[in-house]
Scaffold this motif. Sequence first.
Motif, PDB file in Angstrom:
ATOM      1  N   VAL A 218      39.728 -11.116  23.034  1.00  0.00           N
ATOM      2  CA  VAL A 218      39.287 -12.504  22.885  1.00  0.00           C
ATOM      3  C   VAL A 218      37.783 -12.608  23.138  1.00  0.00           C
ATOM      4  CG1 VAL A 218      39.492 -14.845  23.788  1.00  0.00           C
ATOM      5  CG2 VAL A 218      41.544 -13.427  23.546  1.00  0.00           C
ATOM      6  N   TRP A 219      37.318 -11.969  24.185  1.00  0.00           N
ATOM      7  CA  TRP A 219      35.891 -11.967  24.533  1.00  0.00           C
ATOM      8  C   TRP A 219      35.053 -11.466  23.361  1.00  0.00           C
ATOM      9  CZ3 TRP A 219      33.487  -7.977  28.386  1.00  0.00           C
ATOM     10  CH2 TRP A 219      32.206  -8.388  28.780  1.00  0.00           C
ATOM     11  N   GLY A 220      35.508 -10.386  22.728  1.00  0.00           N
ATOM     12  CA  GLY A 220      34.754  -9.802  21.624  1.00  0.00           C
ATOM     13  C   GLY A 220      34.725 -10.682  20.395  1.00  0.00           C
ATOM     14  N   VAL A 221      35.870 -11.288  20.064  1.00  0.00           N
ATOM     15  CA  VAL A 221      35.936 -12.118  18.865  1.00  0.00           C
ATOM     16  C   VAL A 221      35.208 -13.443  19.076  1.00  0.00           C
ATOM     17  CG1 VAL A 221      37.523 -13.433  17.400  1.00  0.00           C
ATOM     18  CG2 VAL A 221      38.042 -11.052  17.959  1.00  0.00           C
ATOM     19  N   GLU A 222      35.299 -14.008  20.287  1.00  0.00           N
ATOM     20  CA  GLU A 222      34.722 -15.323  20.528  1.00  0.00           C
ATOM     21  C   GLU A 222      33.206 -15.317  20.666  1.00  0.00           C
ATOM     22  OE1 GLU A 222      35.749 -18.217  20.283  1.00  0.00           O
ATOM     23  OE2 GLU A 222      37.915 -18.006  20.197  1.00  0.00           O
ATOM     24  N   SER A 223      32.646 -14.348  21.376  1.00  0.00           N
ATOM     25  CA  SER A 223      31.196 -14.391  21.610  1.00  0.00           C
ATOM     26  C   SER A 223      30.522 -13.037  21.459  1.00  0.00           C
ATOM     27  CB  SER A 223      30.899 -14.939  23.015  1.00  0.00           C
ATOM     28  OG  SER A 223      31.238 -13.977  24.008  1.00  0.00           O
ATOM     29  N   ASN A 224      31.221 -12.076  20.842  1.00  0.00           N
ATOM     30  CA  ASN A 224      30.678 -10.725  20.731  1.00  0.00           C
ATOM     31  C   ASN A 224      30.264 -10.218  22.107  1.00  0.00           C
ATOM     32  OD1 ASN A 224      30.050  -8.393  19.299  1.00  0.00           O
ATOM     33  ND2 ASN A 224      27.943  -9.045  18.903  1.00  0.00           N
ATOM     34  N   PHE A 225      31.197 -10.378  23.074  1.00  0.00           N
ATOM     35  CA  PHE A 225      31.009  -9.909  24.455  1.00  0.00           C
ATOM     36  C   PHE A 225      29.807 -10.568  25.124  1.00  0.00           C
ATOM     37  CE2 PHE A 225      32.759  -6.519  21.758  1.00  0.00           C
ATOM     38  CZ  PHE A 225      34.053  -6.512  22.254  1.00  0.00           C
ATOM     39  N   GLY A 226      29.695 -11.876  24.928  1.00  0.00           N
ATOM     40  CA  GLY A 226      28.654 -12.648  25.586  1.00  0.00           C
ATOM     41  C   GLY A 226      27.316 -12.648  24.883  1.00  0.00           C
ATOM     42  N   GLN A 227      27.234 -12.029  23.713  1.00  0.00           N
ATOM     43  CA  GLN A 227      25.946 -11.957  23.018  1.00  0.00           C
ATOM     44  C   GLN A 227      25.663 -13.190  22.161  1.00  0.00           C
ATOM     45  OE1 GLN A 227      24.999  -7.966  21.280  1.00  0.00           O
ATOM     46  NE2 GLN A 227      27.012  -7.380  22.057  1.00  0.00           N
ATOM     47  N   ASN A 228      26.711 -13.912  21.769  1.00  0.00           N
ATOM     48  CA  ASN A 228      26.539 -15.076  20.894  1.00  0.00           C
ATOM     49  C   ASN A 228      27.231 -16.287  21.519  1.00  0.00           C
ATOM     50  OD1 ASN A 228      25.324 -13.339  18.981  1.00  0.00           O
ATOM     51  ND2 ASN A 228      27.310 -12.841  18.101  1.00  0.00           N
ATOM     52  N   LEU A 229      26.521 -16.979  22.394  1.00  0.00           N
ATOM     53  CA  LEU A 229      27.127 -18.115  23.082  1.00  0.00           C
ATOM     54  C   LEU A 229      26.890 -19.435  22.356  1.00  0.00           C
ATOM     55  CD1 LEU A 229      26.317 -17.371  26.837  1.00  0.00           C
ATOM     56  CD2 LEU A 229      28.285 -16.658  25.476  1.00  0.00           C
TER      57      LEU A 229
ATOM     58  N   SER B  88      28.562 -24.053  20.565  1.00  0.00           N
ATOM     59  CA  SER B  88      28.722 -24.221  19.126  1.00  0.00           C
ATOM     60  C   SER B  88      28.497 -25.670  18.723  1.00  0.00           C
ATOM     61  CB  SER B  88      30.134 -23.793  18.706  1.00  0.00           C
ATOM     62  OG  SER B  88      31.087 -24.793  19.056  1.00  0.00           O
ATOM     63  N   TRP B  89      28.361 -25.916  17.446  1.00  0.00           N
ATOM     64  CA  TRP B  89      28.152 -27.269  16.946  1.00  0.00           C
ATOM     65  C   TRP B  89      29.321 -28.179  17.305  1.00  0.00           C
ATOM     66  CZ3 TRP B  89      31.668 -29.499  13.724  1.00  0.00           C
ATOM     67  CH2 TRP B  89      32.560 -28.651  13.058  1.00  0.00           C
ATOM     68  N   ALA B  90      30.517 -27.600  17.475  1.00  0.00           N
ATOM     69  CA  ALA B  90      31.714 -28.402  17.745  1.00  0.00           C
ATOM     70  C   ALA B  90      31.985 -28.562  19.232  1.00  0.00           C
ATOM     71  CB  ALA B  90      32.921 -27.782  17.059  1.00  0.00           C
ATOM     72  N   GLY B  91      31.161 -27.952  20.099  1.00  0.00           N
ATOM     73  CA  GLY B  91      31.306 -28.175  21.524  1.00  0.00           C
ATOM     74  C   GLY B  91      31.926 -27.050  22.323  1.00  0.00           C
ATOM     75  N   ALA B  92      32.241 -25.918  21.708  1.00  0.00           N
ATOM     76  CA  ALA B  92      32.778 -24.781  22.462  1.00  0.00           C
ATOM     77  C   ALA B  92      31.640 -24.067  23.175  1.00  0.00           C
ATOM     78  CB  ALA B  92      33.503 -23.815  21.534  1.00  0.00           C
ATOM     79  N   PHE B  93      31.909 -23.588  24.402  1.00  0.00           N
ATOM     80  CA  PHE B  93      30.829 -22.967  25.175  1.00  0.00           C
ATOM     81  C   PHE B  93      31.383 -21.862  26.063  1.00  0.00           C
ATOM     82  CE2 PHE B  93      32.645 -25.858  28.169  1.00  0.00           C
ATOM     83  CZ  PHE B  93      32.292 -25.444  29.452  1.00  0.00           C
ATOM     84  N   GLY B  94      30.480 -21.024  26.539  1.00  0.00           N
ATOM     85  CA  GLY B  94      30.841 -19.975  27.476  1.00  0.00           C
ATOM     86  C   GLY B  94      31.155 -18.647  26.810  1.00  0.00           C
ATOM     87  N   GLN B  95      31.405 -17.659  27.653  1.00  0.00           N
ATOM     88  CA  GLN B  95      31.652 -16.287  27.189  1.00  0.00           C
ATOM     89  C   GLN B  95      32.856 -16.191  26.255  1.00  0.00           C
ATOM     90  OE1 GLN B  95      30.190 -13.151  28.389  1.00  0.00           O
ATOM     91  NE2 GLN B  95      28.569 -14.195  29.496  1.00  0.00           N
ATOM     92  N   THR B  96      33.841 -17.042  26.481  1.00  0.00           N
ATOM     93  CA  THR B  96      35.021 -17.029  25.605  1.00  0.00           C
ATOM     94  C   THR B  96      35.249 -18.386  24.970  1.00  0.00           C
ATOM     95  OG1 THR B  96      36.434 -17.336  27.559  1.00  0.00           O
ATOM     96  CG2 THR B  96      36.165 -15.089  26.737  1.00  0.00           C
TER      97      THR B  96
END
Length: 401
Positions: free
Chosen positions: A122-133, A179-187
Motif C-alpha cells: 500500500v505504501w508503495g502504490v500510494e506514495s511511492n514509499f513517501g516520495q510523492n505526497l 492530492s487535489w482531492a484531499g488525500a495526504f500522508g505516506q499512505t
Amino acid sequence: MLAAALASGAHAQTAAPSPEAPPVLSQAEFQACLARLQDTQAFANLSDDTFRRYTATLTPDATVLPLLNRQPEFSLPVWDYLAMLVDEQRVADGKAGYARWQNELRQIEQRFGVPADIVVGVWGVESNFGQNLGGRSLVQSLSTLSCFGRRQAYFSGEFAAVLRILQEGHMTEDKLRGSWAGAFGQTQFMPSTFFRSAVDFDGDGRRDIVDSVPDALASTAQFLKNAGWRTGQPWGWEVQVPRGFDTRGAGRKAKKPLATWRAAGFTLVNGQPLPDTLDSAGLMIPAAGGPAFLVGRNFDALYSYNASENYGLAIAQLANVIGGRSAQVGFVTPWPTDDPGLSRAQNRELQIRLLGLGHAIGEPDGMIGAKTREAIRAEQQRLGMTVDGRAGQKLLRALSQ
C-alpha cells in the motif's frame, strides 16, 4: 493518491490530452458558501475561532475543478496500469523499505494481523514509499470542492475533518498538503479516514502520518483491519480456469465455498491444489483471456482503500514479490495483448526518444501526460501505427530502431 493520479474509480484512467481550462470562480460566492457551511451539522464541533482563522482570507483554487470534472480520453488497460505501478524499480524500493523498517513492520503485523508486505505494498502504490505526497493545500482544495463542482456534500465533510485536525492540534497547516482531492500522508488518507484509522505507533503522542513512517504504516494496517482484514488468510491466488468453464456471472463479489471451486476443477496457476487458507472466494478475470484470480475477503479490504480492482491487484502483486511469494514482477498467465505496457523506466526512455525527435514534452519523468500523448500520436501517425496516444512496447521498439 498516487493510485488516484493513475486510476479514477473502478478503471485505471489517465488525464485527458487537452486539459480543461480552470473556470473563473467568484470570491464573493465562495465566501458566502463558506458562511453557509459553518452553520451545517458537519462543522458543529468547530469553534468560530478555528473557522475564521483558516477561512477569513481563503481563496478558491480553480485548478482542482478540471481534475474533478474531466472526462478521460480512454481507460488504461490493466496491463499498462500494472506495468507502471509494479515495476522492478518499485520492487527494489519496496524491499529496501521493508528492510529499513522491518522491526516496526514485524510489530505492526503482530498487533494488527495484517502482513508486513501488504502494508508495504500500500505504501508503495500510494506514495511511492513517501516520495510523492502531493503538494496542494488540503484546506484550499477541500474548501473549493465543498463549494463548486460535483460531490460538494462529500467534500464538505472532508473539509470539516481537515479543520478538526487543525483545531485539535494533530498537525500544522503546512503539513496538510496532498492530492487535489484531499488525500495526504505516506499512505494517502482522506481527513475523515485519519480519525477512524490513524495510529500513534512511535509513541510520541501524535498521530503523524506525514513525517512518521511507523505511524503511517501502522495506520494503514489499522485501516485494513477496520475494513475486515482476516488474519492468516491470503488476498487470493492466480488460478487456472478449467477448460470450458462458464465464467458468466463471475466476479469478486460472487463468492463461493472453496470446495465448489475445487469440484469445478480449479487449481493454482502452477497446477497445485487450492490451499485450505480461504473459506470462500470469488473469481476475478480483469481481462478476458488473461490471468484469473480467486480472491477472498482480504482482497475486498484492499479494494476498500481505493475502489478499483486494478488497484487491489497492484498492491497484491507488489506484496507478493516483496514478501517472496513470487519470484517475478508479473503474473504467470500473460495478458491478452501483443503490445505490453511499459515500466516507468521504459516510459522515461520513450520520453527521451521523443525529446530527441524534437517534441517539447518537458523533463522525462516516466509519467505519460498530455504533452507526451500528443507527441506519441504524432509519431504513431508518422510510423503508420494506430493513432491512439498509448505508450506501449511496439512504439518504444519502433523508436529505438
